[in-house]
Design a protein around this motif. Structure first.
Motif, PDB file in Angstrom:
ATOM      1  N   UNK A   1       0.837  -1.280   0.303  1.00  0.00           N
ATOM      2  CA  UNK A   1       0.079  -0.044   0.023  1.00  0.00           C
ATOM      3  C   UNK A   1       1.089   1.247   0.159  1.00  0.00           C
ATOM      4  N   UNK A   2       0.771   2.160  -1.016  1.00  0.00           N
ATOM      5  CA  UNK A   2       1.663   3.542  -1.128  1.00  0.00           C
ATOM      6  C   UNK A   2       1.239   4.247   0.170  1.00  0.00           C
ATOM      7  N   UNK A   3       2.466   4.962   0.668  1.00  0.00           N
ATOM      8  CA  UNK A   3       2.182   5.800   1.696  1.00  0.00           C
ATOM      9  C   UNK A   3       1.826   7.224   1.291  1.00  0.00           C
ATOM     10  N   UNK A   4       0.804   7.633   2.174  1.00  0.00           N
ATOM     11  CA  UNK A   4       0.484   9.057   1.845  1.00  0.00           C
ATOM     12  C   UNK A   4       1.389  10.163   1.758  1.00  0.00           C
ATOM     13  N   UNK A   5       1.316  11.062   0.868  1.00  0.00           N
ATOM     14  CA  UNK A   5       2.386  12.152   0.738  1.00  0.00           C
ATOM     15  C   UNK A   5       2.243  12.984   2.065  1.00  0.00           C
ATOM     16  N   UNK A   6       3.475  13.316   2.537  1.00  0.00           N
ATOM     17  CA  UNK A   6       3.450  14.002   3.888  1.00  0.00           C
ATOM     18  C   UNK A   6       3.938  15.471   3.671  1.00  0.00           C
ATOM     19  N   UNK A   7       3.470  16.126   2.516  1.00  0.00           N
ATOM     20  CA  UNK A   7       3.734  17.602   2.159  1.00  0.00           C
ATOM     21  C   UNK A   7       2.453  17.926   1.431  1.00  0.00           C
ATOM     22  N   UNK A   8       2.250  19.440   1.347  1.00  0.00           N
ATOM     23  CA  UNK A   8       1.245  19.951   0.826  1.00  0.00           C
ATOM     24  C   UNK A   8       1.644  20.538  -0.733  1.00  0.00           C
ATOM     25  N   UNK A   9       1.129  19.751  -1.563  1.00  0.00           N
ATOM     26  CA  UNK A   9       1.693  19.766  -3.035  1.00  0.00           C
ATOM     27  C   UNK A   9       1.580  21.322  -3.567  1.00  0.00           C
ATOM     28  N   UNK A  10       0.323  22.123  -3.223  1.00  0.00           N
ATOM     29  CA  UNK A  10       0.299  23.486  -3.749  1.00  0.00           C
ATOM     30  C   UNK A  10       1.199  24.362  -3.137  1.00  0.00           C
ATOM     31  N   UNK A  11       1.608  24.115  -1.659  1.00  0.00           N
ATOM     32  CA  UNK A  11       2.682  24.971  -1.243  1.00  0.00           C
ATOM     33  C   UNK A  11       3.909  24.546  -1.828  1.00  0.00           C
ATOM     34  N   UNK A  12       4.398  23.388  -2.186  1.00  0.00           N
ATOM     35  CA  UNK A  12       5.720  23.043  -2.915  1.00  0.00           C
ATOM     36  C   UNK A  12       5.727  23.557  -4.327  1.00  0.00           C
ATOM     37  N   UNK A  13       4.558  23.565  -5.047  1.00  0.00           N
ATOM     38  CA  UNK A  13       4.737  24.172  -6.266  1.00  0.00           C
ATOM     39  C   UNK A  13       4.689  25.821  -6.182  1.00  0.00           C
ATOM     40  N   UNK A  14       3.960  26.206  -5.430  1.00  0.00           N
ATOM     41  CA  UNK A  14       4.050  27.875  -5.156  1.00  0.00           C
ATOM     42  C   UNK A  14       5.730  27.987  -4.941  1.00  0.00           C
ATOM     43  N   UNK A  15       6.331  27.321  -4.083  1.00  0.00           N
ATOM     44  CA  UNK A  15       7.587  27.627  -3.771  1.00  0.00           C
ATOM     45  C   UNK A  15       8.646  27.308  -4.937  1.00  0.00           C
ATOM     46  N   UNK A  30      19.160  21.653  -8.533  1.00  0.00           N
ATOM     47  CA  UNK A  30      18.444  20.537  -7.814  1.00  0.00           C
ATOM     48  C   UNK A  30      18.479  20.976  -6.352  1.00  0.00           C
ATOM     49  N   UNK A  31      19.893  21.296  -5.969  1.00  0.00           N
ATOM     50  CA  UNK A  31      19.875  21.904  -4.673  1.00  0.00           C
ATOM     51  C   UNK A  31      18.846  23.029  -4.183  1.00  0.00           C
ATOM     52  N   UNK A  32      18.562  23.909  -5.179  1.00  0.00           N
ATOM     53  CA  UNK A  32      17.775  24.924  -5.012  1.00  0.00           C
ATOM     54  C   UNK A  32      16.303  24.571  -4.721  1.00  0.00           C
ATOM     55  N   UNK A  33      16.091  23.602  -5.626  1.00  0.00           N
ATOM     56  CA  UNK A  33      14.741  22.980  -5.720  1.00  0.00           C
ATOM     57  C   UNK A  33      14.446  22.199  -4.408  1.00  0.00           C
ATOM     58  N   UNK A  34      15.337  21.492  -3.731  1.00  0.00           N
ATOM     59  CA  UNK A  34      15.285  20.717  -2.585  1.00  0.00           C
ATOM     60  C   UNK A  34      15.191  21.919  -1.478  1.00  0.00           C
ATOM     61  N   UNK A  35      16.080  22.774  -1.671  1.00  0.00           N
ATOM     62  CA  UNK A  35      15.886  23.588  -0.352  1.00  0.00           C
ATOM     63  C   UNK A  35      14.435  24.420  -0.320  1.00  0.00           C
ATOM     64  N   UNK A  36      13.925  24.999  -1.532  1.00  0.00           N
ATOM     65  CA  UNK A  36      12.620  25.738  -1.389  1.00  0.00           C
ATOM     66  C   UNK A  36      11.545  24.746  -1.145  1.00  0.00           C
ATOM     67  N   UNK A  37      11.542  23.513  -1.715  1.00  0.00           N
ATOM     68  CA  UNK A  37      10.491  22.626  -1.502  1.00  0.00           C
ATOM     69  C   UNK A  37      10.277  22.005  -0.164  1.00  0.00           C
ATOM     70  N   UNK A  38      11.560  21.893   0.514  1.00  0.00           N
ATOM     71  CA  UNK A  38      11.726  21.064   1.913  1.00  0.00           C
ATOM     72  C   UNK A  38      11.906  19.649   1.645  1.00  0.00           C
ATOM     73  N   UNK A  39      11.916  19.232   0.459  1.00  0.00           N
ATOM     74  CA  UNK A  39      11.738  17.855  -0.062  1.00  0.00           C
ATOM     75  C   UNK A  39      13.141  17.247  -0.384  1.00  0.00           C
ATOM     76  N   UNK A  40      13.300  15.683  -0.217  1.00  0.00           N
ATOM     77  CA  UNK A  40      14.743  15.298  -0.717  1.00  0.00           C
ATOM     78  C   UNK A  40      14.615  14.960  -1.901  1.00  0.00           C
ATOM     79  N   UNK A  41      15.789  14.534  -2.734  1.00  0.00           N
ATOM     80  CA  UNK A  41      15.831  14.450  -4.090  1.00  0.00           C
ATOM     81  C   UNK A  41      14.893  13.252  -4.377  1.00  0.00           C
ATOM     82  N   UNK A  42      14.805  12.200  -3.670  1.00  0.00           N
ATOM     83  CA  UNK A  42      14.057  11.063  -4.019  1.00  0.00           C
ATOM     84  C   UNK A  42      12.620  11.523  -4.001  1.00  0.00           C
TER      85      UNK A  42
END
Length: 217
Positions: A1-15, A30-42
């Motif tokens: 069973x897939x794990x639910x996403x632990x982030x707000x997609x709209x908030x990430x896309x705005x950032x 990529x480091x910029x995108x990771x920084x502003x999104x708060x997400x890891x590369x994977x």
């Protein structure tokens, strides 16, 4: 069973949108995108794909929001003519000039990427054609309302209005002061929208109140 996403997609896309908008595509790492999104590369790649896919997702989202903003601004104006003038005035809607210096994500991206990225070029063409259609409809309404001369070509006028507005956007990016930019916008609107004289010339006393200054990212 897939794990639910632990982030707000709209908030990430705005950032992410803000990052691409302010720095451009090539200068965003990529480091910029990771920084502003708060997400890891994977997590970032799993949710949105690679950098190019993420950029296209953001660009399409921006274009859809821009289209809604333009339609809402024109439709809510007291007349179609005022709505068209408001469209031309969009780049100077912020009296501090910050929005003018930032420009438009679509215009910025077209300048940077259209010559080397066919997908971005196609997205830009589609977006500008949709805007042209919206403006042409408004020109026809302005003619029906008796505010714009019946002999002008709605589609040709719509393309001229779009070209004028985009030209103002590029001028704003150079740092031209907003007062000069606003005067230029009013002059262009006067020349491209010859009035039939039944309701005067809306917007000449100042910037139209309906000009959207930004779109939701």
């Amino acid at each position: 069973m897939a794990r639910p996403r632990q982030f707000d997609e709209d908030e990430v896309l705005r950032a992410v949108c803000d990052q691409f908008w302010d720095a451009g595509y090539a200068a965003t790492s990529l480091q910029d995108l990771m920084r502003v999104s708060g997400l890891g590369k994977g997590s970032l790649y799993a949710a949105f794909g690679d950098k190019h896919e993420l950029f296209l997702r953001v660009l399409r989202r921006y274009v859809a929001s821009l289209d809604r903003a333009v339609r809402r601004s024109i439709d809510s104006a007291p007349s179609a003519l005022e709505g068209l003038r408001s469209f031309v005035m969009m780049p100077v809607g912020d009296p501090e000039g910050v929005a003018a210096r930032r420009g438009c994500l679509l215009a910025n991206s077209t300048t940077e990427l259209a010559a080397v990225d066919p997908t971005v070029a196609a997205e830009a063409r589609r977006a500008y054609e949709e805007t042209t259609t919206t403006l042409a409809e408004a020109v026809r309404r302005a003619q029906a309302e008796g505010d714009v001369g019946a002999t002008i070509d709605p589609v040709g006028t719509a393309r001229a209005l779009l070209a004028a507005q985009q030209g103002l956007t590029f001028m704003g990016r150079t740092g031209m002061d907003v007062v000069t930019l606003a005067a230029t916008a009013r002059s262009l609107a006067d020349q491209l929208l010859p009035t039939a004289g039944t309701r005067g010339n809306p917007g000449r006393a100042g910037e139209p109140a309906h000009a959207p200054t930004h779109v939701q990212r």
